[in-house]
Design an enzyme around this catalytic site. Structure first.
Site, short mmCIF file in Angstrom:
data_model
loop_
_atom_site.label_atom_id
_atom_site.label_comp_id
_atom_site.label_asym_id
_atom_site.label_seq_id
_atom_site.Cartn_x
_atom_site.Cartn_y
_atom_site.Cartn_z
N HIS A 370 0.80 -1.23 0.00
CA HIS A 370 0.00 0.00 0.00
C HIS A 370 0.83 1.27 0.00
CE1 HIS A 370 -4.10 -1.60 0.60
NE2 HIS A 370 -3.52 -2.55 1.30
N LYS A 563 -8.34 13.62 5.33
CA LYS A 563 -7.51 12.42 5.26
C LYS A 563 -6.43 12.54 6.33
CE LYS A 563 -6.74 13.42 0.94
NZ LYS A 563 -6.98 12.23 0.16
N ARG A 564 -5.68 11.48 6.51
CA ARG A 564 -4.57 11.53 7.45
C ARG A 564 -3.65 12.71 7.14
NH1 ARG A 564 0.13 8.35 6.80
NH2 ARG A 564 -0.99 7.34 5.08
N LYS A 569 0.63 14.13 1.45
CA LYS A 569 -0.74 14.43 1.03
C LYS A 569 -0.95 15.92 0.79
CE LYS A 569 -2.61 10.28 3.25
NZ LYS A 569 -3.13 9.58 2.07
N THR A 671 -8.64 6.24 -1.47
CA THR A 671 -10.03 5.76 -1.59
C THR A 671 -11.01 6.87 -1.25
OG1 THR A 671 -9.86 4.84 0.64
CG2 THR A 671 -9.53 3.33 -1.20
N LYS A 675 -14.91 7.84 -2.83
CA LYS A 675 -16.14 8.14 -2.08
C LYS A 675 -16.73 9.47 -2.54
CE LYS A 675 -13.93 5.77 1.72
NZ LYS A 675 -13.04 5.99 2.86
#
Length: 823
Positions: A370, A563-564, A569, A671, A675
């Site tokens: 991942h 998100k985290r 990111k 992911t 969504k």
């Protein structure tokens, strides 16, 4: 669920009645006679009574599902994951059982709504981020597809942590999600097993003169299973998620207790229970590292022992055929010690010889990677392994010796390649490379998006691909449409079902039928679509006001990144754009302006200093922007604390613009982007992870693409000079100047210097400033598109209509067809 007898000797359980009268009677029986609560009692007891009533309806399907599969020769799958971020269960089971109307009628008699009762359920603290949520979606789809897959995880007493914000800083509180119990779980103490730690290894020859090993003087820990039902969508299938709780073999040392040493008497009990106490302990300390390794081995050993027991109890006697009938999918590197542990069980407990045990192990283990970040590929110090797991370490040495002989035959004399590929990394501190162990011990290795898999094979795993090219494959992630559309967005779901029927919930590809309706000539459908979206935005605005004290205008563009919190990111890039917009307002540059509400949420790992400082920056910028009278509602910013599954169920349906802005080549898949897409949000993103496949599915004209591609990032890296971007771009310079002047931290001088230093460093691995101009230009296109109501609605509908590929039903079908081969 129960593993008592093969199906041939069992009689199928008759389902309970779902009639309104019987359902209400059962609900009242639990509330009055089991819980002893009358009218006016706290709503948590209504939730518990309803949960047990529903669990009774699941039980017959749960046991019948197991009995059908519990037969000799049946092939089974097992999903090993340290995380299962399942969120709340009640509403999901109501949906899957088709009991929405019956449930609402039962609650109506007590003046309560299903929505209010659902809020009494705690989010299960069994996961952290996308990895755990993916595992939960996988389990949902396996049940819906009637695949015999059992999940194995850890029964954490506390989740990662509950996040709240004080003065802009993240504060971590214990997340005691099991405080009020968990009505969905069933304890199965009869299947408790022992997991060894410590001790030493003794070598001997058995009666046949075969060399053997015995792991002696171990400090064993009990693994007690708790089962949770995973219901399929209206198909009478209920799979099992089995979670292991750790316990001491003895409650306390009686001799120590009688001698007055009370602390020492219970020390072993406490030490054992720590394993399943907290999700992901902070590994900044040596004790934290040890506990995390103990968790990983505890999960692997208990699960493999249990799978072997189940297989034998189903009437299978020839252990040499185990790999023909069982497959284990290891979710990332956390459970990959399973390779060595299965070898230990086959060698030491089943008395097999090496070649036979290795043939079984290497033909039933599969590994999902991942990450593209080398630092995220777990490595454990050999010294820690030797102290904690001496026998598995011996086996890893032996696996490595066999493997390196194979490498030597393929590439004679290539010492450097042997060094790169060795499971044991030599150096000042010798390390066990867990990803390497997984690759060597698995018959399948997959990435989770097309770009991710390609970059893995060309980069991190290139040596292994050259040795075993057929072992590597891609399985693009997905999310479950039951949780993320049918449950989370009932208004849009009802609208879709009126147009194309209800079958799309179990076959998301049918959303393609919506594409003709994206034409603006379908004015009525477009108006209904916008009305549903606005209602969802109003609901999110209520949540933001309640938790952040910030008022969002539902008619503004809702721009969301949840998100985290991690540098790759690039929440920082988002914040720089917010500062840019704020600067525009203050300088009167309002041409083409579109009102915007920016929502950011996510947790930073407790030991991740930079991520926690980014949270502080977001909150500081939000405070300045929201309190500036000159902004006048044109821009609102909020950081939503304690981001979790239940909040995402409100966020995703309300989002207009989905921020997926990682440095290209760093996000394995993502992911959250799926969504949002399913719920009609348009993505602004880099050419990274699953963004690429989303863009291909919906078309570039319905996606706001920006930034360098992965190959361009790597080409630029050696000569990256962020100051040159600042010098050439006056708007970026104004943003950096505002940040450097302390405008957002007037009372806390210097607190953002570390962020500025990173942004302006040629060694910034995330290259934030390189993408700033492209990102701002893409955001300008967003503002222009937002002002075209018909055009934006068309893009929104097309995103939902094009999202069928991103269902985990498709992902699981691919896993099964190519890897698991389950019936």
């Amino acid at each position: 669920m129960p593993d008592a007898k093969p199906a041939a000797s069992c009689v199928a359980l008759k389902p309970l009645s779902n009639s309104g009268e019987v359902f209400t009677q059962d609900f009242e029986r639990y509330k009055f006679y089991h819980l002893g609560r009358l009218h006016g009692s706290p709503p948590v007891y209504t939730y518990q009574a309803l949960a047990w009533t529903l669990r009774d309806r699941l039980m017959s399907d749960w046991m019948n599902t197991y009995m059908v599969r519990d037969q000799p020769g049946k092939r089974r799958g097992y999903y090993l994951s340290l995380e299962f971020l399942i969120g709340r269960a009640l509403a999901n089971h109501v949906l899957n059982l088709g009991l929405d109307e019956v449930t609402r009628e039962a609650l109506h008699g007590y003046g309560q709504t299903l929505e209010a009762v659902v809020e009494e359920e705690a989010d299960a603290g069994l996961g952290n981020g996308g990895l755990g949520r993916l595992a939960a979606c996988f389990m949902d789809s396996c049940a819906t597809l009637n695949l015999p897959v059992m999940g194995y995880g850890i029964h954490y007493e506390y989740g990662m942590f509950h996040q709240h914000i004080e003065n802009g800083y993240q504060i971590e509180d214990p997340d005691h999600w099991l405080r009020d119990g968990n009505p969905w779980e069933v304890e199965r103490p009869e299947y408790t097993c022992r997991v060894p730690f410590g001790g030493h290894v003794e070598h001997f020859h058995d009666k046949e003169g075969i060399p053997r090993a015995r792991w002696a003087d171990t400090n064993d820990v009990l693994a007690i299973p708790f089962d949770m039902p995973i219901s399929g969508y209206r198909n009478q299938v209920v799979n099992t998620l089995r979670l292991w709780k750790s316990a001491a073999t003895d409650e306390f040392n009686l001799d120590e207790f009688n001698a007055g040493s009370y602390t020492e008497a219970v020390q072993e009990k406490n030490h054992a229970e720590h394993i399943s106490m907290v999700l992901y302990p902070n590994d900044a300390s040596e004790s934290g590292k040890e506990l995390r390794l103990r968790q990983q081995y505890f999960l692997a050993s208990a699960s493999l022992q249990d799978a072997l027991r189940q297989w034998i109890s189903a009437g299978n006697s020839d252990l040499s055929k185990f790999a023909e009938h069982n497959v284990f999918q290891m979710n990332d590197t956390h459970p990959t010690i399973a390779v060595a542990e299965l070898m230990r069980l086959l060698l030491d407990e089943a008395r097999m010889q090496w070649d036979e045990a290795w043939a079984i192990t290497s033909n039933c283990m599969a590994y999902t990677n991942h990450t593209l970040l080398p630092e995220a590929l777990e490595r454990w110090p050999v010294a820690l392994f030797e102290r904690l797991l001496p026998r598995p370490l011996e086996i890893i040495y032996e696996i490595n010796a066999h493997f390196l002989r194979e490498v030597g035959v393929k590439w004679p004399g290539d010492i450097d390649r042997r060094r790169r590929m060795s499971i044991i990394e030599e150096g000042e501190v010798r390390q066990v490379r867990m990803a390497w162990l997984a690759i060597v011990g698995s018959f399948s290795v997959n990435g989770v998006a097309a770009l991710h898999s390609r970059l893995l094979q060309a980069g991190l795993f290139h040596d292994f691909v050259e040795l075993w090219p057929g072992k590597f494959n891609n399985k693009t992630n997905g999310v479950t449409p039951r949780r993320w559309v049918a449950h989370a967005n009932p208004g849009m779901s009802a609208l879709i079902s009126r147009q194309i029927g209800e079958d799309w919930v179990a076959d998301l590809s049918q959303l393609e039928k919506l594409k003709p309706l994206s034409d603006p000539k379908h004015t009525e459908f477009h108006a209904e679509w916008r009305a549903v979206k606005r209602a969802n935005k109003a609901r999110l605005a209520e949540l933001v006001e309640a938790e952040c004290g910030v008022v969002f205008n539902p008619d503004a563009l809702f721009d969301v990144q949840v998100k985290r919190i991690h540098e790759y990111k690039r929440q920082l890039l988002n914040v720089l754009h917010v500062i840019h917009l704020y600067n525009r307002i203050n300088r009167g540059r309002l041409d083409g302006w579109a009102d915007r509400c920016v929502l950011i949420g996510g947790k930073a790992a407790p030991g991740y200093v930079m991520a926690k400082r980014i949270i502080k920056l977001i909150n500081s910028v939000a405070e300045v922007v929201n309190s500036d009278p000159d902004v006048d509602g044109r821009l609102k910013v909020a950081f939503l604390p304690n981001y979790r599954v239940s909040s995402m169920e409100i966020i995703a349906p309300a989002t207009d613009l989905s921020e997926q802005i990682s440095t290209a080549g760093k996000e394995a898949s993502g992911t959250g982007n799926m969504k949002f897409m399913m719920n009609g949000a348009i993505t602004i993103g880099t050419y990274d992870g699953a963004n690429i496949e989303i863009l291909e599915a919906v078309g570039e004209e319905n996606f706001f693409l920006f930034g360098l591609h992965a190959e361009e990032v790597e080409a630029l890296r050696p000569q990256y000079q962020p100051l040159s971007y600042v010098e050439k771009d006056h708007e970026l310079r104004e943003v950096i100047d505002l940040l450097a002047s302390g405008h957002f931290n007037l009372c806390e001088a210097g607190i953002f210097d570390m962020i500025l230093n990173t942004l302006l460093s040629p060694h910034d691995p995330w290259m934030v400033l390189a993408d700033f101009r492209s990102y701002v230009d893409a955001q300008e296109r967003v503002s222009q598109a937002w002002q075209d109501e018909a055009g934006w609605t068309r893009m929104s509908i097309l995103n939902t209509a094009s999202s069928g590929f991103f269902s985990t039903d498709r992902t699981m079908q691919e896993y099964n067809a190519d890897i698991w081969k389950l019936k």
